[in-house]
Design a protein around this motif. Sequence first.
Motif, PDB file in Angstrom:
ATOM      1  N   THR A 190       0.848  -1.193   0.000  1.00 48.34           N
ATOM      2  CA  THR A 190       0.000   0.000   0.000  1.00 48.34           C
ATOM      3  C   THR A 190       0.884   1.244   0.000  1.00 48.34           C
ATOM      4  OG1 THR A 190      -0.108  -0.047   2.429  1.00 48.34           O
ATOM      5  CG2 THR A 190      -1.903  -1.121   1.234  1.00 48.34           C
ATOM      6  N   GLY A 254      -8.826   1.316  -3.492  1.00 48.41           N
ATOM      7  CA  GLY A 254      -7.420   1.070  -3.781  1.00 48.41           C
ATOM      8  C   GLY A 254      -6.693   2.379  -3.970  1.00 48.41           C
ATOM      9  N   LYS A 396      -5.909  -5.837   2.404  1.00 48.72           N
ATOM     10  CA  LYS A 396      -6.226  -4.407   2.413  1.00 48.72           C
ATOM     11  C   LYS A 396      -7.478  -4.133   3.245  1.00 48.72           C
ATOM     12  CE  LYS A 396      -7.033  -0.404  -0.517  1.00 48.72           C
ATOM     13  NZ  LYS A 396      -8.148   0.091   0.288  1.00 48.72           N
ATOM     14  N   LYS A 399      -6.716  -4.355   6.858  1.00 47.70           N
ATOM     15  CA  LYS A 399      -6.011  -3.154   7.308  1.00 47.70           C
ATOM     16  C   LYS A 399      -6.975  -1.998   7.534  1.00 47.70           C
ATOM     17  CE  LYS A 399      -2.008  -0.286   6.100  1.00 47.70           C
ATOM     18  NZ  LYS A 399      -0.930  -0.056   5.083  1.00 47.70           N
ATOM     19  N   GLU A 400      -8.059  -1.948   6.752  1.00 48.33           N
ATOM     20  CA  GLU A 400      -9.066  -0.910   6.907  1.00 48.33           C
ATOM     21  C   GLU A 400      -9.971  -1.136   8.116  1.00 48.33           C
ATOM     22  OE1 GLU A 400      -9.617   0.256   2.164  1.00 48.33           O
ATOM     23  OE2 GLU A 400     -11.009  -1.115   3.147  1.00 48.33           O
TER      24      GLU A 400
END
Length: 517
Positions: A190, A254, A396, A399-400
Amino acid sequence: MAFREWGATLVILYSFVILCPLADGYRILGINTSPSQSHVIVQDALMKELARRGHHVTMVSPYKEPEQVPNYRKITVPMDPWATDFTKTVFETSNSRLSMIKILPKMLRFSAIPVNKTLRSEEFQSLMKEPEGYDLLITGIMNDAVFGVSHILNCPTIVVCPNAPMAIVNSMVGNPTPISTIPNMMVGLTNPMSFWQRLVNLAGFVFDEVFTAIWKYYQQQTYEELFPPGQYPPYEAIRKNVSLVFLNHHFTKGSPRPYVPAMVEVGGLQIKDKPSPLPEDMRMWIEDAEEGVILFSLGTNLVSSSVPPDTLSAILETFRSIKQRIIWKWDTQDMPNKPANVMLTEWLPQDDILAHPNVQLFITHGGLGGIAEALYHGVPLVGIPMFGDQPVNLAKVEKEGWAYVLKHTELTIESFSKAIHEVMNDPRYRENVQRLSLLFRDRPQSAMDTAVYWTEYVIRHKGAPHLRYVGADMNFWQRCSLDVFGFVTILSVLLFKLISLSCRRCCKRRVTKLKSQ
């Protein structure tokens, strides 16, 4: 007053000229032979909406369509069975990237086979003999050999990409991919990236290029079998004759990235603004669930009945121990030792189910389509990634803060129960997804309205060649100006040597002159 009347007349005449072709609707042909049904679902959503808006749409794919839509004709060319063996292969591997790389060549070979079968089928050959012709061809990313059809029909082509763009899609329209700022899909990075992460990203970029080369090798073989060289344009020329690419991606999901005009984001294209009514048995199962409902699906590629016995036993015992009801996408009519709180269904309207307020959790393999639907409807996840981009997608999301990720190789009663209970009982998961859902929904136009507008735009403007980026027709050296930099470097070296030589000669003459004195 006369000027106003004349202006109004001009507006009416202009509207008539522009909208006249829509009086009977355009004729649009869709072809998608992807082994992944989730890819076809995204394109099919667009095709059906175009039919609802008055266009005459024909869609060719391996999958039957239960929904009946006026102006929409579905032609099904079944695919050879392969899913069971593929699922077993996936479950026998770990979640490592090396394992995924080993599976990819097999997937790429599979992707070319159904194209050949579809275009040679009697159903498709009959379709091509129809006298009316077509105004547009819409296809998917696993169908390069299909581009030859657009040459026969003399119509423009739009490609529907089910995820963020990779090298194989970027090369069609010359879309840039800055390695320093765009994390590769397969490496799971990221932004912002450190030096070492950018080094890893370079490796991902190289892998993407190799992946593209292998893909194009199989697709070119198929294309040249169907459209022999000499009679049809070369493969590389025909695959660059693409007017527009729709990306089922959105910048809130993204890293923001640069796009040429021929790339249009329509993330969540398959998501309905207004959910369709659920089948009656499913609706009652959801609404009568006092403790809420959990949706469990491993997507369209993986056959649930091929889950290893130990893993299946752990899932069943976990479901048996919780109060919620479960809707499970299961591919056979029966399941040994099925808990009473589990409903099995071979097909399910995933988007419509997730839209129901009584659905509290989605257990998913991590496909981008399912993640987008869960995000849109604000439903947290338990992710069990299997292959491809799924581990990266779920990393991802984790992670959010709205998903708990569990490797399928580590799935036990204890680990699976822990994942479900944590997401269900910790309010932060739902709060995070609902906050991000607002970002995902906040757009000037819906994904579908955007896609319909640009589809009609391409037809109106005969392929819209003015959208074409000149870099699409340059090679790598030209596009990156490496030939220019090389020329300037050589010129600079020669100039330096010339100046150096001149200086030495001047110095030599001066020394000689001094000695002579």
